[in-house]
Motif scaffolding. Sequence first.
Motif: not given
Length: 551
Positions: A5-9
């Motif tokens: 989720a952090l990577v996508i963010g």
Amino acid sequence: MINLALVIGLLAVTVVCVALGERLRLPYPILMLLASSAIACIPGLQHLEIDEDLILPLFLPPLLFATAQKTDWSVFRFRWRTLLFLAVGLTATTAVLVAGAVFLLVPAVSIPLALMVGAMVAPPDPVAVEAVAGPARMPRRLLSILQTEGLFNDAVAIVLFTAALSALTGPDTLGVGQGVGLVLNFFVGAAIAVAIGLVIGFLYRFASHRVTTTAARTAMSVVVPFAAYMLAEELHASGVIAVVVTALETRRRARAEDSEARISRATFWDVANLLVTGLAFGLMGMQLRDIVANEGADVLRYLPVAAVACVIVVAVRLVGMLLIKPIVRFDAGEVLSLKDSSVLTWCGMRGLATLALALAIPTSGVSGAEADARNMMVIVACSVLLVTLVPTGLGLGWLLRLLKLQDDGTVADQEIAELTHRAQRAALGAIHERFEETGELTEEQMRAVKKRFKGLRQELDSTTQAMSAINPDGSPVDPEAQKALAARRKKMKRGRELMVAAQTVGLDAARTEVLLARSEPGIDPEAADVVLRQLDLQMLAAPPRMRARKH
């Protein structure tokens, strides 16, 4: 799942920073660094955790590969003295002088630890320079020097860091004998890396010439930089050099008929380079925030040492940029002014390699006071990174405007125009030799083909119209008229086929000429790529029959 989720963010924030950077004329990697640092301060947000051993293998291969594909072997043959001076001499000198200063200022630091600090802060980052120079409109002649430097200095710094780390954790100490061995190991490792790059580049070309699926050929270009890096590191050679050589080899002996693969590959790497760069700088921002939080009061305690290191890094680069003037003049016949040297000094930005090496400092294997010195090493490295990256990146456009060195595009336009003219001459010469001398095309058809190439238009103007077997009043055409009409259609079809064939011959000759020009000394590879891309797009926009002839 949290990490994903952090990577996508971070990828989403990258897109926002790119749009904002274009509007504000600021480099998006710097905006990404600042934005991710601010995001990391949000209370309760779980931070992105990536094994420090994976940072270089994950980010360096694709970023170096994308950057190296914009240049050519001719640039290195043309500027090899500049390359040795900057990538080897200046990087090693910076590392040694910073190491000496740290060793004198911090009593608890041994020579290996001090050299590790010097190696961390020594290499300017080619990715940062590439991303910052575009929005700032840096002149191509200066950017070419920075690109030449940036592709290999990471290799020198990593070798120095690895040797110092081995001396720290092993029984040996750094001495004259080990220094000689270090130089020998570097050149042996570089030779092995070059061999790996040449072999993988050859295998890539061999495979891509036999794979007809464009998606598969593009996928191969994704695999090869990681394969080259991992194989070189496994053999204790330089993964950086292996990736750069592989990238150069994949562009060597390119074929004119590979239009679709080139367009697909270039489009993919444009997107991948943007996202991976944004993700790398986003990770840097988060890691810097974590480092500041973890080190606490030590940050202030070691700021004087960090300030001295920053001064040394900038001073050494300034002296180096002044000393390089005669080398550049001898290599390329270019005269660097004091303004040029100031800009080259300003662009000594540290980046991904500095952060990755700082995070790679071992937490075990050292004892006593040297273990406490790890905090100092990380703080010094991150301070140099921030000082050389953020203010310089944000202020490069301002500096170029102040010195009146901003590129207005006239030089690039002139180079593109010259290459386009060469492509036109090659196309018209091939058409004349193949069709005009044989008389296969009528004079009117030859004028249409020549007009097309003189304008390098996207589509072939059609001089024919649809014909009907029904008279305007609705009555059928008599049989004799139908026969005459059929003969006329056949003749016009043959004319169109000949014009398509002429277009194919012309485009092939034009693309071949540009590919040859790209490898000539003094030719800007990026200008050649602009013309080649235009010709490739024309080929893809051509009638289906024409594309079928090439497959």
